[in-house]
Structure formats: structure tokens, C-alpha cells
Design an enzyme around this catalytic site. Sequence first.
Site: not given
Length: 171
Positions: A94, A97
Site C-alpha cells: 500500500c 500506508c
Amino acid sequence: MAHRLLIRRISTFSAKNISCLRPSTTASSSSFSTSLQSASTRVSFLSPSRTLPRSLPHTSLREISFNVQDHEDFTDRVINSELPVLVDFHAQWCGPCKILGPRLEKAIAKQKGRVAMAKVDIDDHTDLAIEYGVSAVPTVIVIRGGDVVDHFVGIKDDDELDSFVSKIIGQ
């Protein structure tokens, strides 16, 4: 690593430098000790500019931010925590993230131990992600006294994160 550095230093210690440490056959013990002292001052394994690295001091960031190992670890360190805990549900793949994680750690570090941060990789701990209703990453939830008190999904800028963390402490 210190061992490798020491071995490298010893292996590069030339035979010429070693010969100055050997006493001559006519030297007395006092002149031998003097030659050792002068040789040791001339030839130093570790000069002041080249010291072995010391262990890194523990920082408050290290103590209040941790990776969750399993469900039992989550229960011990998050649910049973006396501090409010931000739980960062993330994934290695991600992109947002990877941006949010360091920002969260910086915001937590500013609070100087009044809040902790747990990092949960959803690929490794799918059961926790399902239990807390995580359907997208990054998801951040706040747990205080075992209860979820706040959350957000997605990425936020530094100011929004600072105000979010400050709001948690004020509750």
C-alpha cells in the site's frame, strides 16, 4: 560488525609495526616496556576518529511504537494498555500506508509518551483486520481501555494528524 572491524584492523596491522613491539636481544625489560608504550602510542587499533560504534540509545519513539506480533500480543499491548493506542492497519503493498506510517510516528513522538502506536500488517493479521472492520488501508483506529474511541481511513497531512492525536489525549 565490531568483530569484522577488529579483524580488518588486525589483518592490516603491518609486520613493520609488529617488529617495533619485539624487544631486541640486548634490550632490558625497562627499555622493552618503554618501546611498547611508544609503539602503542604510535600504532593505535582504534584512533579517536575511528571508534567502534556504540549501541544506539533507546528512543521514546522505539518504546511507544511497535509491530503487533499476534493476537495475544495485540491483547497485551493494545487492549490492556493504560495509554490510548493508535492502531495503524497497513499493508506492505500500500503506497499511502508507506506515506502515513512515518507521519503517524512523528505525531506520536511529539506527545512524549502520552499515546502509543501499534502497527498491524493486514496480510499477516487478517483476523484482527476483520475483527475491527478494516475494509481499506490505511485505517487508523484509537483504542482506549479496550474500546474503539475514534478512527479514520485514508491519508492525512501532518497538521490533521497532530490535531487528531491531540484530540485523543484530551478525551
